[in-house]
Design an enzyme around this catalytic site. Structure first.
Site, PDB file in Angstrom:
ATOM      1  N   TYR A 178     -15.592  -2.614   6.601  1.00  0.00           N
ATOM      2  CA  TYR A 178     -14.217  -2.206   6.909  1.00  0.00           C
ATOM      3  C   TYR A 178     -13.911  -2.473   8.389  1.00  0.00           C
ATOM      4  O   TYR A 178     -12.877  -3.051   8.731  1.00  0.00           O
ATOM      5  CB  TYR A 178     -14.063  -0.719   6.575  1.00  0.00           C
ATOM      6  CG  TYR A 178     -12.742  -0.115   6.939  1.00  0.00           C
ATOM      7  CD1 TYR A 178     -11.561  -0.522   6.330  1.00  0.00           C
ATOM      8  CD2 TYR A 178     -12.659   0.912   7.892  1.00  0.00           C
ATOM      9  CE1 TYR A 178     -10.345   0.055   6.656  1.00  0.00           C
ATOM     10  CE2 TYR A 178     -11.447   1.492   8.218  1.00  0.00           C
ATOM     11  CZ  TYR A 178     -10.294   1.068   7.597  1.00  0.00           C
ATOM     12  OH  TYR A 178      -9.094   1.644   7.924  1.00  0.00           O
ATOM     13  N   ILE A 198      -6.708  10.303   9.331  1.00  0.00           N
ATOM     14  CA  ILE A 198      -5.366  10.871   9.124  1.00  0.00           C
ATOM     15  C   ILE A 198      -5.443  12.014   8.108  1.00  0.00           C
ATOM     16  O   ILE A 198      -6.007  11.857   7.020  1.00  0.00           O
ATOM     17  CB  ILE A 198      -4.379   9.790   8.627  1.00  0.00           C
ATOM     18  CG1 ILE A 198      -4.337   8.588   9.605  1.00  0.00           C
ATOM     19  CG2 ILE A 198      -2.982  10.395   8.429  1.00  0.00           C
ATOM     20  CD1 ILE A 198      -3.824   8.886  10.994  1.00  0.00           C
ATOM     21  N   GLY A 242      -0.506   4.605  -1.249  1.00  0.00           N
ATOM     22  CA  GLY A 242      -1.653   5.168  -0.527  1.00  0.00           C
ATOM     23  C   GLY A 242      -1.291   6.371   0.328  1.00  0.00           C
ATOM     24  O   GLY A 242      -0.133   6.785   0.392  1.00  0.00           O
ATOM     25  N   GLY A 269       0.819  -1.222   0.000  1.00  0.00           N
ATOM     26  CA  GLY A 269       0.000   0.000   0.000  1.00  0.00           C
ATOM     27  C   GLY A 269       0.843   1.259   0.000  1.00  0.00           C
ATOM     28  O   GLY A 269       0.437   2.300   0.514  1.00  0.00           O
TER      29      GLY A 269
END
Ligand code: SER
Length: 327
Positions: free
Chosen positions: A147, A177, A15, A12
């Site tokens: 999720y 974040i 990302g 990732g």
């Protein structure tokens, strides 16, 4: 089990968190020792130029193994995941990437006798039954999103590998974040990033959660520090492993807008909640991270106004240079 982290793999890595984490790890451990991987999205030139990069699919164990063998990987930061909003639209994809990706990484850690694996969790592990204010570390985990379901399973899976196989697995529950480098992809807390871009670009923003929606948030420098600090903590001192609460600040969407208005007085915000409101409402407003503070010395550095000043400085500079949205 080996002790050193010498050859690191980041999944990732294209990302929101992975891209900045990779650069921080390259600075710390040497660029060639940190291998970045992504699935589809083209990496930035900075990521490509600064060290090795591969396209892999974490749901296919073979594609992971090629890179692990080639670079003699001993540590994995497993950042690849489908986030909450996309997860609600594509629940099977979310399950596949988040669960099969994680078990592939954990199996590989056993097979290649790795030093350590870091698998993040999220405030999405909590649900409407969890105490909403100052949410304790060890509390009710009954998420209502796919999720969140995968994040609870991921925490339990990581702890299971610690107990059953003696693998060193660690994880922390990220709040929303906020960052100025790579845009987040498909989370519920994305409004807290978009609002800054739109403030700079248009002077107005329509927020997809209500003004009084209050969620735990964190600025990227604290997120990177927390991730690396946990990875480097003394294993013997950890009583928890894959489920550390992590906090920095909590604010409502209205308070976020007010903080931006201090610097852009004409900034206009409207609120038009969509399906993500329900997800946001199922998560805590504030987090008790005393366990992380006790077990590995966590301490955040940023607050809302300091973050707003820094975000706006960075984004305004890029806007003037005609590259607000990075490629
Ligand atoms: N920021 C994430 C999301 O909104 C939560 O971990 O999905």
């Amino acid at each position: 089990m080996k002790a050193e982290m010498k050859n690191i793999l980041v999944t990732g890595a294209v990302g929101q968190i992975g891209s900045e984490l990779t650069m921080a790890l390259r600075k710390k451990y040497g660029a060639d020792n940190v291998v970045a991987t992504g699935r589809k999205t083209e990496p930035s030139q900075e990521l490509l130029d600064s060290g090795p990069f591969y396209f892999i699919d974490v749901t296919e164990r073979a594609s992971l193994d090629v890179v692990i063998k080639k670079h003699n990987i001993d540590t994995i930061y497993h950042m690849a995941a489908i986030l909450s909003a996309v997860g609600e639209k594509h629940p099977h994809l979310c399950w596949d990437v988040n669960m099969n990706g994680s078990i592939n990484v954990l199996d590989a850690a056993i097979d290649y006798n790795m030093t350590r694996v870091i698998i993040p969790s999220s405030i999405a592990a909590f649900g409407p039954d969890t105490p909403i204010e100052n949410t304790p570390n060890d509390t009710i985990l009954r998420p209502t999103t796919m999720y969140g379901v995968t994040k609870v399973c991921g925490e339990r899976l990581g702890d299971y590998f610690v107990q059953k196989f003696g693998i060193d697995v660690r994880g922390l529950r990220y709040p929303g974040i906020i960052s100025a480098e790579t845009l987040p992809g498909g989370g519920t807390t994305d409004y807290a990033v978009e609002i800054y871009y739109k403030a700079v670009e248009d002077g107005k923003y329509t927020c997809f959660v209500s003004e009084d929606t209050r969620l735990p948030m964190m600025y990227m420098p604290d997120c990177i520090d927390a991730t690396i600090d946990l990875a480097e903590a003394d294993f013997a001192k950890l009583k928890h492993h894959c489920d550390f609460n992590l906090a920095s600040m909590s604010f409502s969407a209205g308070e976020l807008a007010a903080s931006i208005k201090k610097y852009i007085p004409d900034f206009e915000v409207k609120y038009d909640p969509d399906y993500r409101q329900e997800i946001a409402d199922s998560w805590p407003s504030s987090i008790d991270d005393s366990v992380a503070r006790q077990e590995w010395g966590w301490k955040p550095e940023w607050n809302l106004d300091k973050m707003t000043k820094d975000m706006l400085e960075k984004l305004r500079k890029r806007h003037r240079e005609g590259r607000l949205y990075k490629k």
